[in-house]
Design a protein around this motif. Structure first.
Motif, mmCIF file in Angstrom:
data_model
loop_
_atom_site.group_PDB
_atom_site.id
_atom_site.type_symbol
_atom_site.label_atom_id
_atom_site.label_comp_id
_atom_site.label_asym_id
_atom_site.label_seq_id
_atom_site.Cartn_x
_atom_site.Cartn_y
_atom_site.Cartn_z
ATOM 1 N N LEU A 137 0.890 -1.418 -0.107
ATOM 2 C CA LEU A 137 0.020 0.099 0.102
ATOM 3 C C LEU A 137 0.648 1.392 -0.062
ATOM 4 O O LEU A 137 0.434 2.236 -0.666
ATOM 5 N N SER A 138 2.122 1.388 0.793
ATOM 6 C CA SER A 138 2.912 2.329 0.687
ATOM 7 C C SER A 138 3.425 3.081 -0.565
ATOM 8 O O SER A 138 3.682 3.923 -0.530
ATOM 9 N N VAL A 139 3.505 2.192 -1.488
ATOM 10 C CA VAL A 139 3.971 2.762 -2.955
ATOM 11 C C VAL A 139 3.007 2.977 -3.887
ATOM 12 O O VAL A 139 3.228 3.401 -4.864
ATOM 13 N N ARG A 140 1.528 2.883 -3.502
ATOM 14 C CA ARG A 140 0.524 2.961 -4.461
ATOM 15 C C ARG A 140 0.007 4.254 -4.731
ATOM 16 O O ARG A 140 -0.549 4.793 -5.593
ATOM 17 N N ASN A 141 0.536 5.134 -3.747
ATOM 18 C CA ASN A 141 0.309 6.607 -4.310
ATOM 19 C C ASN A 141 1.369 7.598 -3.967
ATOM 20 O O ASN A 141 1.240 8.863 -3.347
ATOM 21 N N LEU A 142 2.460 7.236 -4.513
ATOM 22 C CA LEU A 142 3.548 8.091 -4.377
ATOM 23 C C LEU A 142 3.620 9.403 -5.341
ATOM 24 O O LEU A 142 2.930 9.122 -6.429
ATOM 25 N N PRO A 143 4.115 10.225 -4.951
ATOM 26 C CA PRO A 143 4.100 11.542 -6.029
ATOM 27 C C PRO A 143 5.254 11.422 -7.336
ATOM 28 O O PRO A 143 6.041 10.498 -6.854
ATOM 29 N N ALA A 144 4.943 12.124 -8.154
ATOM 30 C CA ALA A 144 5.877 11.944 -9.346
ATOM 31 C C ALA A 144 7.264 12.462 -9.246
ATOM 32 O O ALA A 144 8.045 11.748 -9.663
ATOM 33 N N PRO A 145 7.227 13.662 -8.676
ATOM 34 C CA PRO A 145 8.774 14.243 -8.604
ATOM 35 C C PRO A 145 9.602 13.147 -7.604
ATOM 36 O O PRO A 145 9.229 12.924 -6.459
ATOM 37 N N PRO A 146 10.585 12.897 -8.110
ATOM 38 C CA PRO A 146 11.743 11.955 -7.439
ATOM 39 C C PRO A 146 12.255 12.479 -6.112
ATOM 40 O O PRO A 146 12.747 13.687 -6.035
ATOM 41 N N SER A 147 12.193 11.468 -5.193
ATOM 42 C CA SER A 147 12.374 12.066 -3.678
ATOM 43 C C SER A 147 13.613 12.343 -3.474
ATOM 44 O O SER A 147 14.033 13.064 -2.692
ATOM 45 N N LYS A 148 14.559 11.693 -4.054
ATOM 46 C CA LYS A 148 16.093 12.102 -3.899
ATOM 47 C C LYS A 148 16.478 13.081 -5.001
ATOM 48 O O LYS A 148 17.593 13.538 -4.778
ATOM 49 N N ARG A 149 15.643 13.479 -5.790
ATOM 50 C CA ARG A 149 16.040 14.473 -6.710
ATOM 51 C C ARG A 149 17.262 14.324 -7.474
ATOM 52 O O ARG A 149 18.198 14.978 -7.921
ATOM 53 N N VAL A 150 17.288 12.910 -7.888
ATOM 54 C CA VAL A 150 18.497 12.405 -8.602
ATOM 55 C C VAL A 150 17.737 11.798 -10.155
ATOM 56 O O VAL A 150 16.765 11.285 -10.202
ATOM 57 N N ALA A 151 18.654 12.135 -11.181
ATOM 58 C CA ALA A 151 18.121 11.241 -12.444
ATOM 59 C C ALA A 151 19.569 10.398 -12.963
ATOM 60 O O ALA A 151 20.661 10.881 -12.789
ATOM 61 N N ILE A 152 19.243 9.287 -13.422
ATOM 62 C CA ILE A 152 20.259 8.231 -13.786
ATOM 63 C C ILE A 152 20.308 8.182 -15.194
ATOM 64 O O ILE A 152 18.932 7.624 -15.637
ATOM 65 N N LEU A 153 21.357 8.244 -15.834
ATOM 66 C CA LEU A 153 21.390 7.753 -17.410
ATOM 67 C C LEU A 153 22.332 6.621 -17.382
ATOM 68 O O LEU A 153 23.432 6.678 -16.983
ATOM 69 N N THR A 154 21.884 5.755 -17.887
ATOM 70 C CA THR A 154 22.704 4.237 -17.978
ATOM 71 C C THR A 154 22.176 3.558 -19.345
ATOM 72 O O THR A 154 21.293 3.995 -20.259
ATOM 73 N N CYS A 155 22.899 2.381 -19.631
ATOM 74 C CA CYS A 155 22.671 1.669 -20.862
ATOM 75 C C CYS A 155 21.457 0.871 -20.652
ATOM 76 O O CYS A 155 20.977 0.455 -19.637
ATOM 77 N N MET A 156 21.167 0.330 -21.812
ATOM 78 C CA MET A 156 19.901 -0.426 -21.868
ATOM 79 C C MET A 156 20.229 -2.031 -21.667
ATOM 80 O O MET A 156 19.416 -2.754 -21.526
ATOM 81 N N ASP A 157 21.446 -2.287 -21.476
ATOM 82 C CA ASP A 157 22.093 -3.485 -21.348
ATOM 83 C C ASP A 157 21.234 -4.384 -20.319
ATOM 84 O O ASP A 157 20.641 -3.908 -19.205
ATOM 85 N N ALA A 158 20.942 -5.761 -20.722
ATOM 86 C CA ALA A 158 19.994 -6.617 -20.050
ATOM 87 C C ALA A 158 20.573 -7.174 -18.856
ATOM 88 O O ALA A 158 20.008 -7.381 -17.808
#
Lengths: 168, 168
Positions: free
Chosen positions: A20-41
């Motif tokens: 239940l705790s993750v069903r209504n999270l807000p959209a803005p990332p809480s750590k204010r971090v964005a990660i760019l990485t490869c699609m590698d499986a």
């Protein structure tokens, strides 16, 4: 069972157990971090950074390259959703280290008879330098807030470790 | 602790516990699947599809849109790494549903004094139609193998369920 059908089936188990705790999270990332990485499986950033739901944006493409579409995503991430720290993570044994643009174009000509002259598939030959190049592409974009921090890393697929890339 | 430093610290715990069985996986995805979805922080595709390391490529950007950079990634995924099934997954409560190009350009002008006239941030107004549009963009690319399957889904961030989008 086809791959997608199997994954949709697996999702049913995930959804049934969703707390239940993750069903209504807000959209803005809480750590204010964005990660760019490869699609590698072999890379599961949510696992290797032990992300909790709602903490960070994750942007992925072939190579983890800072393409114009990534700049588009980072503009949304920073200006609309408040992120202020970006991680650029490339990885060992990346496919983009082993192919050149010419080889990829030849493969397309052979497989499909199409002419991909002029298409840049963003391969690279030096793993750490490719990280530095992408950090610079983000920092130099006039659309990215100047108070954003951009840091580079290499993920080692054999050890699972994320190691920093020093500024060159 | 700054966001990135905290995530790097968490990675040390992950790496220390990395099973031997996933340390030497091959690069080609074992399920021959590639997933295109949004960068949204509430979505962890490796978890909601219960992916094992090495099974599927994961491509992510703002909205999960089939931009030219995504076509680049899918060319690499299919021609060099053998994937044959693509999932396009957009989601409920997506930021790209709540902003228009004009609003984003105005935000950039206000925040940074830059002119983003002509930049398309790929927002959308109809969630299911945006999935259909991106399926079509992939299917119609002359660079994507004709025997690839492309299927569309919506992820519901409140239930964790992945639901199919019918062809329109």
């Amino acid at each position: 069972m086809a791959g997608i059908d199997d994954l949709v089936q697996r999702n049913r188990g995930f959804a049934a157990a969703l707390p239940l705790s993750v069903r209504n999270l807000p959209a803005p990332p809480s750590k204010r971090v964005a990660i760019l990485t490869c699609m590698d499986a072999r890379m599961h950033p949510e696992k290797f950074l032990r992300l909790e739901p709602g903490e960070a944006h994750v942007i992925r493409n072939a190579g983890g390259r800072a393409s114009p579409d990534v700049i588009r995503s980072l503009i949304i991430s920073s200006h609309l959703l408040g992120t202020r720290e970006y991680m650029v993570i490339h990885h060992t044994d990346c496919g983009m280290l082993t192919h050149t643009n010419d080889e990829i174009r030849q493969t397309l000509a052979k497989n499909m008879g199409v002419d991909a002259t002029g298409m840049d598939f963003l391969p690279f030959t030096d793993l750490e330098q490719s990280v530095r190049d992408d950090i610079r592409a983000i920092r130099e974009s006039r659309f990215i807030p100047t108070d954003v921090t951009v840091r580079g890393f290499v993920y080692d697929v054999t050890t699972g470790r994320v190691l920093p890339v020093e500024d060159g």
